[in-house]
Write a protein that holds these residues in place. Structure first.
Motif, mmCIF file in Angstrom:
data_model
loop_
_atom_site.group_PDB
_atom_site.id
_atom_site.type_symbol
_atom_site.label_atom_id
_atom_site.label_comp_id
_atom_site.label_asym_id
_atom_site.label_seq_id
_atom_site.Cartn_x
_atom_site.Cartn_y
_atom_site.Cartn_z
ATOM 1 N N UNK A 196 23.283 -15.269 -48.616
ATOM 2 C CA UNK A 196 24.599 -14.417 -49.190
ATOM 3 C C UNK A 196 24.286 -12.863 -48.934
ATOM 4 N N UNK A 197 23.162 -12.315 -48.713
ATOM 5 C CA UNK A 197 22.881 -10.658 -48.656
ATOM 6 C C UNK A 197 23.327 -10.536 -47.103
ATOM 7 N N UNK A 198 23.134 -11.632 -46.232
ATOM 8 C CA UNK A 198 23.196 -11.610 -44.715
ATOM 9 C C UNK A 198 24.830 -11.363 -44.746
ATOM 10 N N UNK A 199 25.576 -12.129 -45.270
ATOM 11 C CA UNK A 199 26.859 -12.190 -45.273
ATOM 12 C C UNK A 199 27.426 -10.848 -45.747
ATOM 13 N N UNK A 220 29.885 -4.872 -39.358
ATOM 14 C CA UNK A 220 31.093 -4.902 -38.461
ATOM 15 C C UNK A 220 31.973 -3.987 -38.851
ATOM 16 N N UNK A 221 32.291 -3.440 -39.934
ATOM 17 C CA UNK A 221 33.489 -2.369 -40.295
ATOM 18 C C UNK A 221 32.909 -1.265 -39.568
ATOM 19 N N UNK A 222 31.356 -1.010 -39.631
ATOM 20 C CA UNK A 222 30.766 0.333 -39.144
ATOM 21 C C UNK A 222 31.266 0.670 -37.528
ATOM 22 N N UNK A 258 25.002 -13.020 -35.660
ATOM 23 C CA UNK A 258 23.827 -12.790 -36.472
ATOM 24 C C UNK A 258 23.964 -12.842 -38.062
ATOM 25 N N UNK A 259 25.043 -12.317 -38.620
ATOM 26 C CA UNK A 259 25.090 -12.321 -39.680
ATOM 27 C C UNK A 259 25.985 -13.393 -40.164
ATOM 28 N N UNK A 260 26.849 -14.094 -39.520
ATOM 29 C CA UNK A 260 27.752 -14.969 -39.951
ATOM 30 C C UNK A 260 27.767 -16.382 -39.350
#
Lengths: 251, 453
Positions: A219-222, A229-231, B283-285
Motif C-alpha cells: 500500500x505504501x509503495x503505491x 512519478x508526479x515529481x 518498481x512502485x506499481x
C-alpha cells in the motif's frame, strides 16, 4: 514495387510478433476472481481467521505480530486476541511444531504462508485468485487418508481446516474416456456454521489478509509511487526545457 | 589516454581556488580528462532516440552498484534453515523487504534494475545493428561491448541464485548440469563449478563472491575500456558517416558538438528522466513485472527435493535458453546437450564477429538496401520468438493447441519445438550468410556530411 514488398513484410513481422500474445491468452485452469480488499476491518477479520485456522500448523515466520498494527490492531489487542501461546507482540508468527516433526507426522511439512499469496500466482490468475478458489474447493473423499480432497489441488495432504464453517462439502467425481478426473462441487450435505455467502466472505477476508502479509508495504509503495512519478514528470519538463537551450544555436 | 597530452595544463587566475586547481592539475590529468572525454569530445550532432541507451546503461549500472552495496549489508549467503524451516538466504531477502527501513525500495531497485539493464543493453546493441556502429574503426568498441554483455549475463545468472528460491535453485541446477555433457571431463567440471555434486551451500557462497566482487570488477574495467576505445575513434551516428573527415580551422569536426553539455544535459538528462519514470512505474506499481521480473515460483524457498513443474530462466536469458534447447540431435556421436551449450554460447560470441561479417558499402540502415531491411526485420522476429519460446515448456504449441495421437503432421508447424529450431537456424544464418548478402545488397549513395533537421 519494392517499397510495397517491404511494407508487407513489416506488417507481416508485426503480426508474427503479436502471435505470442494471442497464444498466451489461452489459460489452463479456471480460477474464481478473488475479491481482494484493503479495508482494515476485513483484513483484521482475515487475521483472526488466519490465527484461528491456519497458524496451528502453518507458520508465517517472516511476519511479526506487532506488524499487524499496520492493519489497525491495537498493541494490547494483538496480545489479547491473537496470541494464545504466551509469546509477545515482538515475536514472529511461528508455530510450535518443528519442520522435522511435521514431516514425520504429515509426510510433508506444511509450508510457511508468509509469501503464499505471491508464490501461487501463475498464468491462470493471481495468487489471491488461486487461494480463493482453493479454499472453497475442498470436498469429502473416502479414498484419501484425511477424508478430504480438493478440486484445485488434487490429492492434497491437508484436510479441510474450515469445515466447521463451510460444512462437509461434497462433490460428484467422474472420469472421462481418457481417464481425466472431472470434479463437480455440490452444496455441503452437512451444513456448517456459515451460509455459502458468508463462507465466501470469510475466505475473501482471509485471502485479503494473506495478500497483505505477502507484501505489507504494498500500500505504501503505491502511494509513494504516485508522488515519485508526479515529481519526475515535473522534473522532465524542466530538464527538457534546459536541454533545449543548449541546442538553440546549433544548426 | 594519449589524447591527454594535447591539452595545456590549467593556469591559475590568481584566486585561491584557481591556485589549488593549478596545483592539482600539475599533478593529475584533471582538466585534460574532463576536456578529452566531456567538454571537448566532439560527438556527431545528429544523434537520435537510439543514442539514449548507452547513457541509460550507465545510469542503471550506478543504480545496481549502489543498491547492491546496501543489499550486501543485510543479505546472508547462508543455505542453512531457520527454526521455521526457511533457508537463511531466502529469509534474509525477505528481512530486507520487511524489517530493514527502506529495504523494500533498495531491493526492488536492484531487481527492477536487473531487468532494465537488459532492456537498455538489448536496445543499445540493436542500435549498433541499425547504424553499423561495429564497423571499422569501431571493432574494438563493439568487442568490448560483447564482453560487457557476457559479464552482464554472468552477473545476472549468479545474482539470481542468491535469493535461494525455487527458481533460483533449479535454474542454476539445470544450467550447470549442462556442463556435465562435455565429453570426458564434464562431470568434474560441473562439480568444480558447483563445489558440490548438486547446487548447494558451496555454490551459493561462491556465486555470492563472484556476483558482488569478481564479475562487477571485470565489468567496470570493460566499461572503461568500451568508453576509452569509443572516444579514441569517435562516435558513429545514424548516417554512418565519419564526422572527422570535415574539420574547421581549429581541428573541430564541423558536424560535431561537445559531448558536454550538449549531449549530457541537452540530450541524455531528459531522456534518462523518462527512463526513470518507466523504471519507477515498474518498481512502485508492477515490481513483479507480471512474473517476468520477479518470478512467482521464486517466492517459494529452494527445495532440493522438489523440482518445479515448469522451469524457465528469467526473460532476458530465454532467447539463449531457446538456442540451447534447439539442439536435440546427437551430431558426430556427441551428446545433443553439449551442442546445446555450444549453440547457446555461439549465439553470444557470434556477435563479436559482426565487424568482419558485414561487407556492406553503407553502414547505416538509412542507406542500406532492401535485403538488409527484410533480413533484419526477420532477425527481430527470430529474437522475439526465441525469447518467447524460452519461457514456455518444450511441449508448447501456439494458439493453445494440444496435440493428440491422431493429430495431423501439420500440427508440427505450430509447435514450439519446431519454431525454436527454425528461428535458431535463422538467427545463425543471419550472421553466417551476411558476408554474401551484405555485399550484393543495393545501397543508396551515402552523403558526405550528416543530415541534420
Amino acid at each position: 514495387m519494392k517499397t510495397h514488398a517491404i511494407k508487407f513484410l513489416k506488417r507481416f513481422a508485426g503480426v508474427v510478433l503479436f502471435v505470442p500474445a494471442l497464444a498466451m491468452a489461452a489459460a489452463a485452469i479456471h480460477l474464481d476472481k478473488a475479491p481482494v480488499s484493503t479495508d482494515q476491518q476485513r483484513l483484521q477479520n482475515g487475521a483472526r481467521t488466519f490465527v484461528k485456522y491456519c497458524l496451528n500448523c502453518h507458520s508465517a515466520s517472516l511476519v511479526r505480530y506487532n506488524q499487524l498494527e499496520k492493519i489497525g490492531f491495537k498493541k494490547e489487542k494483538i496480545e489479547e486476541e491473537l496470541i494464545f501461546s504466551g509469546e509477545n507482540a515482538g515475536s514472529m508468527m511461528t508455530v510450535a511444531m518443528t519442520p522435522a516433526d511435521a514431516e514425520a507426522w504429515f509426510g510433508k511439512a506444511p509450508p510457511d504462508l508468509s509469501l503464499i499469496a505471491r508464490a501461487k500466482a501463475s498464468g491462470a490468475g493471481s495468487g489471491a485468485d488461486y487461494l480463493y478458489t482453493y479454499l472453497r474447493s475442498f470436498y469429502k473423499d473416502k479414498t484419501r487418508p484425511t477424508g478430504w480432497n480438493n478440486k484445485a489441488f488434487d490429492n492434497i495432504g491437508m484436510p479441510h481446516a474450515m469445515w466447521d464453517l463451510q460444512g462437509e462439502a461434497t462433490a460428484e467425481v467422474t472420469f472421462d474416456k481418457n481417464n481425466v478426473k472431472n470434479v463437480k462441487l455440490v452444496a455441503p450435505a452437512v451444513p456448517g456454521s456459515m451460509s455459502a455467502e458468508k463462507y465466501d466472505d470469510a475466505v475473501a477476508d482471509l485471502v485479503s489478509f494473506l495478500v497483505w502479509m505477502g507484501e505489507p508495504v504494498a500500500g505504501t509503495r503505491k502511494t509513494i509511487g504516485i508522488f515519485v512519478l508526479i515529481f519526475l514528470a515535473g522534473f522532465y519538463v524542466l530538464t527538457h526545457m534546459l536541454g533545449k537551450t543548449y541546442w538553440k544555436n546549433i544548426h | 589516454m594519449a589524447a591527454n597530452s594535447n591539452f595545456p595544463k590549467y593556469q591559475s587566475d590568481g584566486t585561491r581556488l584557481g591556485n589549488a586547481l593549478e596545483w592539482f592539475d600539475a599533478r593529475f590529468p584533471l582538466t585534460s580528462l574532463w576536456k578529452a572525454h566531456l567538454s571537448e569530445y566532439y560527438a556527431p550532432k545528429n544523434f537520435n532516440f537510439w543514442y539514449f541507451f548507452g547513457s541509460m546503461a550507465i545510469v542503471v549500472l550506478i543504480i545496481q552498484f549502489v543498491t547492491g552495496i546496501f543489499l550486501v549489508m543485510h543479505y546472508q549467503p547462508n543455505a542453512n534453515l531457520t527454526p521455521a524451516g526457511l533457508p537463511i538466504a531466502f529469509e534474509s531477502v525477505e528481512y530486507i523487504m520487511r524489517e530493514v527501513p527502506g529495504g523494500w525500495f533498495i531491493r526492488y531497485m536492484h531487481s527492477t534494475g536487473a531487468s532494465f539493464f537488459f532492456i537498455v543493453i538489448y536496445l543499445h546493441m540493436f542500435r549498433g545493428l541499425l547504424y553499423g556502429s561495429y564497423r571499422k574503426p569501431r571493432e574494438l568498441v563493439w568487442i568490448f561491448g560483447v564482453l560487457i554483455f557476457l559479464c552482464l549475463m554472468a552477473i545476472a545468472f549468479m545474482g539470481y541464485l542468491l535469493p535461494w528460491g525455487q527458481m533460483s535453485y533449479w535454474g542454476a541446477q539445470v544450467i550447470l548440469s549442462f556442463f556435465s555433457a562435455i565429453p570426458v571431463v564434464g562431470d568434474d567440471i560441473s562439480t568444480y563449478i558447483r563445489g558440490d555434486y548438486v547446487v548447494a551451500a558451496a555454490t551459493l557462497n561462491r556465486f555470492f563472491a563472484l556476483h558482488v566482487c569478481a564479475v562487477p570488477l571485470a565489468l567496470l574495467g570493460l566499461v572503461v575500456a568500451h568508453i576509452l576505445a569509443l572516444h579514441e575513434v569517435g562516435s558513429n551516428n545514424p548516417d554512418g558517416v565519419e564526422i572527422k573527415k570535415f574539420k574547421d580551422e581549429n581541428g573541430i569536426p564541423l558536424d560535431g558538438v561537445p559531448f558536454h553539455p550538449q549531449y549530457t544535459i541537452g540530450h541524455d538528462l531528459p531522456a534518462n528522466v523518462i527512463m526513470l519514470m518507466f523504471f519507477f512505474a515498474v518498481l512502485f506499481f508492477w515490481p513483479e513485472g507480471g512474473g517476468y521480473f520477479l518470478e512467482y515460483n521464486n517466492f517459494l524457498p529452494a527445495d532440493p527435493m522438489a523440482t518445479p513443474e515448469h522451469l524457465a530462466p528469467v526473460w532476458y536469458f530465454t532467447a539463449f535458453y531457446s538456442m540451447l534447447r534447439a539442439m536435440t540431435w546427437n551430431f558426430f556421436w556427441i551428446d545433443a546437450k553439449i551442442w546445446g551449450v555450444i549453440s547457446m554460447f555461439a549465439g553470444v560470441f557470434i556477435l563479436a564477429f559482426l565487424p568482419w561479417l558485414d561487407r556492406s558499402p553503407a553502414k547505416s540502415i538509412r542507406y542500406r538496401g532492401p535485403i538488409f531491411k527484410v533480413l533484419l526485420a526477420f532477425f527481430v522476429v527470430s529474437f522475439a520468438m526465441l525469447c518467447f519460446l524460452g519461457t514456455k515448456g518444450v511441449e508448447y504449441h501456439f494458439f493453445g493447441y494440444t496435440p493428440s495421437k491422431d493429430s495431423s503432421p501439420l500440427s508440427i508447424l505450430i509447435s514450439g519445438a519446431f519454431h525454436t529450431k527454425l528461428w535458431t537456424i535463422y538467427y545463425f544464418l543471419f550472421f553466417l550468410t551476411m558476408p554474401y548478402w551484405s555485399k550484393i545488397d543495393k545501397c543508396k549513395p551515402v552523403p558526405e556530411r550528416v543530415t541534420f533537421k
